[in-house]
Write an enzyme that holds these catalytic residues in place. Structure first.
Site, PDB file in Angstrom:
ATOM      1  N   PRO A 172      -0.078  -3.068   7.209  1.00 56.08           N
ATOM      2  CA  PRO A 172      -1.047  -2.140   6.613  1.00 56.08           C
ATOM      3  C   PRO A 172      -1.392  -0.996   7.565  1.00 56.08           C
ATOM      4  O   PRO A 172      -1.670  -1.224   8.738  1.00 56.08           O
ATOM      5  CB  PRO A 172      -2.264  -3.021   6.338  1.00 56.08           C
ATOM      6  CG  PRO A 172      -2.082  -4.270   7.104  1.00 56.08           C
ATOM      7  CD  PRO A 172      -0.635  -4.408   7.442  1.00 56.08           C
ATOM      8  N   GLU A 173      -1.322   0.226   7.059  1.00 59.75           N
ATOM      9  CA  GLU A 173      -1.702   1.399   7.825  1.00 59.75           C
ATOM     10  C   GLU A 173      -3.038   1.896   7.268  1.00 59.75           C
ATOM     11  O   GLU A 173      -3.633   1.234   6.425  1.00 59.75           O
ATOM     12  CB  GLU A 173      -0.604   2.472   7.717  1.00 59.75           C
ATOM     13  CG  GLU A 173       0.744   1.954   8.207  1.00 59.75           C
ATOM     14  CD  GLU A 173       1.861   2.998   8.138  1.00 59.75           C
ATOM     15  OE1 GLU A 173       1.554   4.192   8.158  1.00 59.75           O
ATOM     16  OE2 GLU A 173       3.035   2.600   8.070  1.00 59.75           O
ATOM     17  N   LYS A 196      -6.938   1.634  11.771  1.00 64.80           N
ATOM     18  CA  LYS A 196      -6.487   0.463  11.015  1.00 64.80           C
ATOM     19  C   LYS A 196      -7.437  -0.729  11.188  1.00 64.80           C
ATOM     20  O   LYS A 196      -7.071  -1.859  10.870  1.00 64.80           O
ATOM     21  CB  LYS A 196      -5.087   0.057  11.467  1.00 64.80           C
ATOM     22  CG  LYS A 196      -4.050   1.170  11.355  1.00 64.80           C
ATOM     23  CD  LYS A 196      -2.716   0.690  11.908  1.00 64.80           C
ATOM     24  CE  LYS A 196      -1.792   1.840  12.212  1.00 64.80           C
ATOM     25  NZ  LYS A 196      -0.563   1.396  12.879  1.00 64.80           N
ATOM     26  N   ARG A 233      12.399   1.936  15.647  1.00 68.58           N
ATOM     27  CA  ARG A 233      11.743   2.019  14.342  1.00 68.58           C
ATOM     28  C   ARG A 233      12.648   2.725  13.341  1.00 68.58           C
ATOM     29  O   ARG A 233      13.283   3.732  13.678  1.00 68.58           O
ATOM     30  CB  ARG A 233      10.411   2.800  14.443  1.00 68.58           C
ATOM     31  CG  ARG A 233       9.448   2.282  15.498  1.00 68.58           C
ATOM     32  CD  ARG A 233       9.011   0.846  15.274  1.00 68.58           C
ATOM     33  NE  ARG A 233       8.327   0.640  14.008  1.00 68.58           N
ATOM     34  CZ  ARG A 233       7.006   0.743  13.837  1.00 68.58           C
ATOM     35  NH1 ARG A 233       6.228   1.066  14.831  1.00 68.58           N
ATOM     36  NH2 ARG A 233       6.471   0.496  12.646  1.00 68.58           N
TER      37      ARG A 233
END
Ligand SMILES: [Zn+2]
Length: 452
Positions: free
Chosen positions: A2-3, A57, A256
């Site tokens: 979750p961002e 966050k 990434r």
């Protein structure tokens, strides 16, 4: 993971059900999930949840005497009145009879209980957490990275520079800002920083409106996000960019998954130019030896002369026979500036087109372009120009030695070009090549520090 938009969505949902609830008791089933676990269950007993806030966050449960910080990390989730299961590690029993359960299959999430007095300062002071994009001012943002030689994508993901952005949104923000993710912080202009900040706010707000992005397992109290339908590049490998360009490509950047449109997010282009016999080709060869991609404008011209249609067009323009006598053509254009213009008029647009096409075939964040007539041809699609400069005496000497010209012939060749004094004024960087080749290499090594 979750961002910011997902955590914000969770916060909003939690607020609607938890506001003014009183915690009757707490059961922790997996203690490492509580960072400072001393008296965690005792301290929370009887505390009222005034509201749930968020910073980057992190969720912040505002209680009477404490602030309960919850960081969901990879897989943390909340459920109301969920049955006990092996992945539920903390249960808050509320006075109303409802329960709030924290589930975390990966167990990476963390709770931290701090004094309410530290509500507004704790995350900033203890975690060095930067403000959310919407609370960030341009100068603070830009100053935080303008001298840093790490990639702009790493900078966007750095929670001490700007809060709340993770991999998915970083890919989207960079695409909308038309910036290559591997561009170094020190090469980002203030104008680009401004664009990045504005797009960060735009992308995150839109994602909040859509309830976040559900790609893997994210959901908020049973609701799934819808922003995945709005993604331009993330996870869109092989699709056409919204502007109708080539397909979106994926590559790994610092481990990434990184997605770009190679047209919209071009590499950083350093154009290398010079005068006759100033040493530009030596520099090009050295860069290639070091493993850099160098696009060579002269070899593109060479390829164009292999093209039948182009050769026919040139022959017709100069009233020459086929096969084309290159020496004859060279003689015409060397002695008649007006004729040279005609040839340039045919070739330059084609060369520019080919340069563009070649640029888009590389994922390199930095490309060198060896282009002798950079300023003369008016080519402008580059980020910086490097002029390889040399004294006139050295030019003459090299031409006499290398091309066996007489001193007079050498002078004529040099004088036919745009003077180096003018090129110096136009170049971003000037490198003097009047000493040994080792000294030239040293200067190039130093120059490269700026880009890599
Ligand atoms: Zn595009």
């Amino acid at each position: 993971m979750p961002e910011l938009p997902e955590v914000e969505t969770i916060r909003r949902n939690l607020n609607t059900v938890l506001q003014n609830e009183v915690i009757e008791s707490v059961n922790v089933y997996y203690w490492p999930i509580v960072s400072n676990n001393l008296d965690f269950e005792t301290k929370l007993k009887g505390q009222r949840i005034h509201q749930v806030e968020r910073q980057a966050k992190y969720l912040k449960f505002i209680l009477d005497d404490y602030m309960l910080i919850s960081h969901l990390r990879m897989e943390g989730k909340y459920f109301i009145n969920a049955p006990r299961s092996k992945h539920i590690h903390v249960v808050f029993n509320l006075e109303s009879g409802h329960t709030l359960s924290y589930e975390d299959t990966r167990k990476f999430g963390r709770f931290e209980l701090v004094d309410i007095k530290e509500k507004d300062t704790y995350l900033k002071d203890k975690k060095n957490l930067a403000p959310d994009p919407v609370d960030m001012d341009l100068d603070t943002f830009y100053d935080a990275f303008k001298h840093r030689k790490i990639t702009i994508k790493e900078i966007l993901l750095d929670q001490t520079v700007i809060g709340g952005i993770g991999n998915i949104y970083a890919n989207e923000i960079l695409y909308l800002s038309k910036i290559h993710p591997a561009k170094k912080g020190n090469l980002i202009t203030k104008k680009e920083a401004d664009t990045l900040l504005k797009n960060s706010i735009k992308v995150l707000n839109k994602a909040i409106q859509m309830g976040g992005t559900t790609i893997d397992t994210y959901e908020s109290l049973g609701h799934k996000g819808m922003f995945q339908q709005e993604l331009h590049v993330h996870g869109q490998t092989g699709k056409t960019c919204q502007y109708g360009h080539d397909t979106i490509v994926k590559f790994q950047l610092k481990g990434r998954g990184t997605y770009i449109c190679p047209s919209c997010q071009p590499s950083y282009v350093v154009a290398i130019t010079g005068g006759i016999a100033t040493g530009k080709s030596t520099v090009s060869q050295y860069l290639k030896k070091l493993g850099f991609v160098v696009i060579d404008a002269d070899s593109i011209v060479g390829e164009l002369y292999e093209d039948e249609d182009i050769v026919k067009k040139i022959a017709k323009t100069f009233e020459l026979e086929l096969p084309l006598d290159k020496a004859k053509l060279a003689n015409i254009i060397f002695n008649q500036p007006a004729e040279r213009k005609k040839l340039e008029h045919i070739l330059h647009p084609l060369v520019f087109e080919q340069i563009q096409a070649k640029k888009e075939t590389y994922n390199e964040h930095i490309l060198f372009l060896d282009i002798p007539l950079l300023f003369e041809a008016g080519y402008s699609t580059y980020d910086e120009s490097v002029l390889i400069d040399a004294s006139r005496d050295n030019q003459v000497m090299r031409l006499m030695k290398r091309n066996r010209y007489t001193k007079k012939e050498a002078s004529v060749r040099i004088d036919a070009q745009m003077p180096l004094s003018e090129k110096r004024k136009l170049a971003t960087v000037v490198i003097e090549n009047n000493d040994s080749i080792e000294s030239l290499y040293e200067k190039i090594d130093k120059l490269l520090e700026r880009y890599v």
